[in-house]
Scaffold this motif. Structure first.
Motif, PDB file in Angstrom:
ATOM      1  N   THR A 187       0.844  -1.196   0.000  1.00  0.00           N
ATOM      2  CA  THR A 187       0.000   0.000   0.000  1.00  0.00           C
ATOM      3  C   THR A 187       0.875   1.240   0.000  1.00  0.00           C
ATOM      4  OG1 THR A 187      -1.695  -1.168   1.270  1.00  0.00           O
ATOM      5  CG2 THR A 187      -1.851   1.234   1.166  1.00  0.00           C
ATOM      6  N   ALA A 188       0.645   2.109  -0.989  1.00  0.00           N
ATOM      7  CA  ALA A 188       1.406   3.353  -1.071  1.00  0.00           C
ATOM      8  C   ALA A 188       0.846   4.381  -0.106  1.00  0.00           C
ATOM      9  CB  ALA A 188       1.367   3.908  -2.496  1.00  0.00           C
ATOM     10  N   GLY A 189       1.724   5.206   0.441  1.00  0.00           N
ATOM     11  CA  GLY A 189       1.284   6.315   1.273  1.00  0.00           C
ATOM     12  C   GLY A 189       0.490   7.311   0.445  1.00  0.00           C
ATOM     13  N   LEU A 190      -0.417   7.994   1.089  1.00  0.00           N
ATOM     14  CA  LEU A 190      -1.296   8.915   0.366  1.00  0.00           C
ATOM     15  C   LEU A 190      -0.535  10.064  -0.264  1.00  0.00           C
ATOM     16  CD1 LEU A 190      -4.217   9.034   2.967  1.00  0.00           C
ATOM     17  CD2 LEU A 190      -3.996   7.564   0.948  1.00  0.00           C
ATOM     18  N   ASP A 191       0.675  10.357   0.260  1.00  0.00           N
ATOM     19  CA  ASP A 191       1.453  11.468  -0.284  1.00  0.00           C
ATOM     20  C   ASP A 191       2.493  11.011  -1.295  1.00  0.00           C
ATOM     21  OD1 ASP A 191       3.220  10.170   1.344  1.00  0.00           O
ATOM     22  OD2 ASP A 191       3.817  11.946   2.507  1.00  0.00           O
ATOM     23  N   GLY A 192       2.573   9.695  -1.570  1.00  0.00           N
ATOM     24  CA  GLY A 192       3.516   9.207  -2.571  1.00  0.00           C
ATOM     25  C   GLY A 192       4.944   9.098  -2.096  1.00  0.00           C
ATOM     26  N   THR A 227      -7.701  -6.227  11.409  1.00  0.00           N
ATOM     27  CA  THR A 227      -6.875  -5.926  10.245  1.00  0.00           C
ATOM     28  C   THR A 227      -6.999  -4.449   9.898  1.00  0.00           C
ATOM     29  OG1 THR A 227      -7.207  -8.162   9.376  1.00  0.00           O
ATOM     30  CG2 THR A 227      -6.432  -6.487   7.834  1.00  0.00           C
ATOM     31  N   VAL A 228      -5.867  -3.799   9.748  1.00  0.00           N
ATOM     32  CA  VAL A 228      -5.867  -2.382   9.404  1.00  0.00           C
ATOM     33  C   VAL A 228      -6.368  -2.216   7.977  1.00  0.00           C
ATOM     34  CG1 VAL A 228      -4.366  -0.381   9.063  1.00  0.00           C
ATOM     35  CG2 VAL A 228      -4.012  -1.875  11.028  1.00  0.00           C
ATOM     36  N   SER A 229      -7.306  -1.297   7.768  1.00  0.00           N
ATOM     37  CA  SER A 229      -7.916  -1.112   6.450  1.00  0.00           C
ATOM     38  C   SER A 229      -6.927  -0.487   5.467  1.00  0.00           C
ATOM     39  CB  SER A 229      -9.148  -0.217   6.564  1.00  0.00           C
ATOM     40  OG  SER A 229      -8.760   1.106   6.905  1.00  0.00           O
ATOM     41  N   ALA A 230      -7.283  -0.543   4.186  1.00  0.00           N
ATOM     42  CA  ALA A 230      -6.408   0.015   3.154  1.00  0.00           C
ATOM     43  C   ALA A 230      -6.191   1.510   3.354  1.00  0.00           C
ATOM     44  CB  ALA A 230      -7.006  -0.263   1.770  1.00  0.00           C
ATOM     45  N   SER A 231      -7.261   2.235   3.702  1.00  0.00           N
ATOM     46  CA  SER A 231      -7.107   3.678   3.905  1.00  0.00           C
ATOM     47  C   SER A 231      -6.224   3.967   5.117  1.00  0.00           C
ATOM     48  CB  SER A 231      -8.472   4.339   4.077  1.00  0.00           C
ATOM     49  OG  SER A 231      -9.152   3.834   5.217  1.00  0.00           O
ATOM     50  N   THR A 253      -2.549   5.904   5.338  1.00  0.00           N
ATOM     51  CA  THR A 253      -2.251   6.968   6.297  1.00  0.00           C
ATOM     52  C   THR A 253      -1.001   6.647   7.103  1.00  0.00           C
ATOM     53  OG1 THR A 253      -4.597   7.532   6.473  1.00  0.00           O
ATOM     54  CG2 THR A 253      -3.159   8.286   8.247  1.00  0.00           C
ATOM     55  N   LEU A 254      -0.862   5.391   7.540  1.00  0.00           N
ATOM     56  CA  LEU A 254       0.312   4.991   8.314  1.00  0.00           C
ATOM     57  C   LEU A 254       1.595   5.142   7.498  1.00  0.00           C
ATOM     58  CD1 LEU A 254      -1.087   1.800  10.079  1.00  0.00           C
ATOM     59  CD2 LEU A 254      -0.417   3.940  11.186  1.00  0.00           C
ATOM     60  N   ALA A 255       1.503   4.886   6.203  1.00  0.00           N
ATOM     61  CA  ALA A 255       2.676   5.035   5.345  1.00  0.00           C
ATOM     62  C   ALA A 255       3.059   6.493   5.136  1.00  0.00           C
ATOM     63  CB  ALA A 255       2.431   4.360   3.993  1.00  0.00           C
ATOM     64  N   CYS A 256       2.193   7.410   5.578  1.00  0.00           N
ATOM     65  CA  CYS A 256       2.487   8.838   5.481  1.00  0.00           C
ATOM     66  C   CYS A 256       3.070   9.409   6.775  1.00  0.00           C
ATOM     67  CB  CYS A 256       1.212   9.630   5.146  1.00  0.00           C
ATOM     68  SG  CYS A 256       0.622   9.419   3.476  1.00  0.00           S
ATOM     69  N   ARG A 257       3.083   8.611   7.820  1.00  0.00           N
ATOM     70  CA  ARG A 257       3.568   9.123   9.105  1.00  0.00           C
ATOM     71  C   ARG A 257       5.042   9.498   9.026  1.00  0.00           C
ATOM     72  NH1 ARG A 257       1.717   5.717  14.445  1.00  0.00           N
ATOM     73  NH2 ARG A 257      -0.515   6.135  14.379  1.00  0.00           N
ATOM     74  N   VAL A 260       6.992  -4.394   6.609  1.00  0.00           N
ATOM     75  CA  VAL A 260       8.117  -3.468   6.501  1.00  0.00           C
ATOM     76  C   VAL A 260       7.545  -2.154   5.986  1.00  0.00           C
ATOM     77  CG1 VAL A 260      10.295  -2.936   5.321  1.00  0.00           C
ATOM     78  CG2 VAL A 260       9.814  -5.296   6.050  1.00  0.00           C
ATOM     79  N   ILE A 261       7.909  -1.057   6.616  1.00  0.00           N
ATOM     80  CA  ILE A 261       7.498   0.272   6.152  1.00  0.00           C
ATOM     81  C   ILE A 261       8.731   0.987   5.612  1.00  0.00           C
ATOM     82  CG2 ILE A 261       6.596   2.531   6.831  1.00  0.00           C
ATOM     83  CD1 ILE A 261       4.879   1.171   8.892  1.00  0.00           C
ATOM     84  N   VAL A 262       8.601   1.532   4.412  1.00  0.00           N
ATOM     85  CA  VAL A 262       9.684   2.305   3.793  1.00  0.00           C
ATOM     86  C   VAL A 262       9.151   3.707   3.528  1.00  0.00           C
ATOM     87  CG1 VAL A 262      11.316   2.438   1.878  1.00  0.00           C
ATOM     88  CG2 VAL A 262      10.571   0.195   2.721  1.00  0.00           C
TER      89      VAL A 262
END
Length: 562
Positions: A48-53, A68-72, A76-80, A99-101
């Motif tokens: 899942t891509a972060g909302l900000d790319g 389970t954490v939803s897609a949305s 959001t978590l990938a944008c933290r 893994v979060i990148v």
């Protein structure tokens, strides 16, 4: 594989020539943003891509209730922001196999979940940070130009065969530990261990979470609504995993599999049958008749960043892999890790935990029960020797989890060291090539529960895994609850490896490790008598897997230099 560019132009320059090559090997581009791209060869890994790319969450994530954490929410978590403080908050509020990148300040910040379920290795090339979980040959053009085998590190692998080592034997690559936040960029590399087992113990003393609740949350969340092959050894740990599944999840198990051998000590079918029969299921019983050992078979899992020591039982892993394919399963569920989390080891060090944790309130009965369990005299010198041996052994501990053990008593430190070794079970094997291998007892919630309990309470009454037994007593077959023995396959493996001694002698003594002078003492172990009377089959199998890995990487690195 995730790529994070210092600039959009740097990412495009590196990725563009690779896209056709990756597509030809079955890889698809799962995320495409100016600064971040992600490729994967399978759709079994959520991306899942972060909302900000500028970020991506790879894998599965749950909140502390097991939802389970939803897609949305994932987006959001990938944008933290991904600094140490925010990483600690995320790890405290969520768990999973992930893994979060995240691109931050021009660098790439990489957070690997505390279970270590997904390997993460990073490096730099041409203004791009790359993060990958494995290294098939299709990625060779993207590997560092100065990458090389580190023979000193290979020698350390040989010296401690089969043990898990965090450091890689490949120069130019940086492994990320489970629970580590690694920041990598043009200015260098820096890692912070945001989750440590010792911290969990120090926080949890006096208020440990309930074992049963933690296990059920982990098992049910990880199983979800997918189809699985369930491995049922006949031991306590796999029985607890099976008992934790909901009825609807049990109905989706494609096969309950038990492997057995002719020798009575290695035939645990009676126990395994009792586990599956409680709900009317049928056990799939697989009779073992030796091992398949060949250069071709050993090479099948040699493309990882580490020797595939999790593939030590080739026939077992091949059988599970075939059942995953034939049953249309998502992967396999195991009970691995339970011995460490629930504390199976009969150790006199537990008495020192009682003394350190309770001081003048230490209970003589606890020490007496430990003495009976370990068959050790109450005379102090015997206990002091055990503590001295433990302290000497700690000199060889080298995992980041073991860097800070302040205030941790010796048996708890032993437990943490064994949990570090259990990272081996998260590694590549043939059974994980076609479906994920999930070890719920090594998930963050279960590890944290086991770490928070005193080893004295985990083994109360001088009984291995006593707290776990009691927590699940009403859903375990009586034979499993009362069982004090474990299956023993030493004779089977010794005979199986002995039948392959001609191959192993040629493969090892004529191979790369011997040529490098690392096997000078091996000849005495390559005899049938040594295997059947002294053991050593595990060392030979581990050496064979390491030899296959060294040969594979030597050939790949030489091909790149041409």
């Amino acid at each position: 594989m995730a790529l994070v560019g210092d600039t959009a132009a740097a990412l495009e320059a590196l990725a563009a020539p690779m896209r056709r090559r990756l597509a030809g090997a079955g890889w698809s581009r799962r995320v495409s943003h100016p600064f971040v791209e992600v490729y994967a060869p399978s759709d079994r890994l959520a991306v899942t891509a972060g909302l900000d790319g500028h970020g991506v969450l790879i894998g599965e994530m749950y909140d502390n209730t097991g939802r389970t954490v939803s897609a949305s929410e994932r987006g959001t978590l990938a944008c933290r922001p991904m600094d140490a403080a925010s990483a600690r908050r995320l790890v405290a509020e969520h768990w999973g196999r992930y893994v979060i990148v995240r691109r931050t300040g021009g660098d790439a910040a990489i957070l690997r979940d505390p279970s270590g379920a997904i390997e993460a290795v990073c490096w730099r090339r041409s203004g791009v940070t790359l993060v990958a979980s494995s290294a098939p040959p299709v990625l060779d053009p993207l590997l560092p130009d100065d990458m090389a085998l580190n023979w000193e590190a290979v020698a350390r692998l040989i010296g401690r065969g089969g043990e898990y080592r965090h450091d890689l034997a490949l120069d130019g690559l940086t492994p990320i530990a489970a629970g580590e936040l690694r920041t990598l960029g043009a200015g260098g590399s820096h890692g912070v261990q945001v989750w440590r087992p010792a911290d969990v113990y120090r926080r949890g003393r006096g208020r440990p979470p309930e074992l049963r609740s933690a296990v059920q949350t982990a098992v049910r969340s990880l199983a979800g609504d997918r189809t699985w092959v369930a491995e049922v050894s006949g031991g306590l740990d796999s029985a607890i995993v099976a008992a934790s599944l909901e009825m609807s999840q049990r109905d989706r198990v494609a096969a309950w599999v038990n492997h057995y051998v002719e020798q009575p000590e290695g035939d645990e079918r009676a126990y395994a049958r009792a586990v599956v029969a409680r709900q009317g299921d049928v056990l799939t019983e697989v009779r073992r008749e030796g091992l398949t050992l060949s250069a071709e078979r050993l090479a099948r899992t040699a493309d990882a960043f580490r020797p595939a020591t999790n593939d030590i039982d080739t026939d077992y892993n091949d059988d599970i892999a075939a059942r995953i394919r034939e049953g249309g399963a998502w992967g396999s569920l195991t009970g691995q890790g339970g011995d460490a989390v629930f504390f199976q080891m009969p150790s006199p060090l537990i008495a020192f935990d009682e003394l350190q944790e309770r001081g003048v309130r230490a209970r003589p009965a606890a020490v007496h029960r430990i003495a009976r369990w370990t068959r050790r005299s109450l005379w102090p010198s015997a206990w002091i020797r055990a503590l001295q041996e433990h302290r000497r052994s700690r000199a060889d501990w080298d995992h980041p989890w073991l860097d800070d053990l302040r205030g941790v008593p010796p048996a708890k430190a032993l437990q943490i060291s064994i949990l570090a070794f259990c990272q081996t079970f998260q590694g590549q094997a043939a059974r994980s090539l076609h479906g994920v291998c999930v070890n719920p007892l090594l998930s963050q919630p279960v590890m944290e529960a086991g770490l928070s309990w005193s080893t004295v309470d985990l083994t109360w009454g001088g009984r291995d895994r006593a707290a776990a037994r009691n927590a699940f007593r009403d859903v375990l077959p009586p034979s499993i609850y009362a069982r004090r023995s474990k299956g023993e396959l030493g004779a089977f493996y010794g005979e199986a490896v002995a039948s392959h001694l001609p191959f192993l002698r040629d493969y090892l003594l004529g191979g790369a490790l011997a040529q490098a002078g690392l096997l000078n003492d091996l000849e005495a172990d390559l005899s049938r008598e040594a295997l059947l009377w002294r053991g050593g089959f595990s060392r030979l199998l581990t050496l064979a897997l390491t030899e296959a890995w060294v040969r594979r990487w030597t050939a790949r690195l030489e091909a790149r230099s041409r």
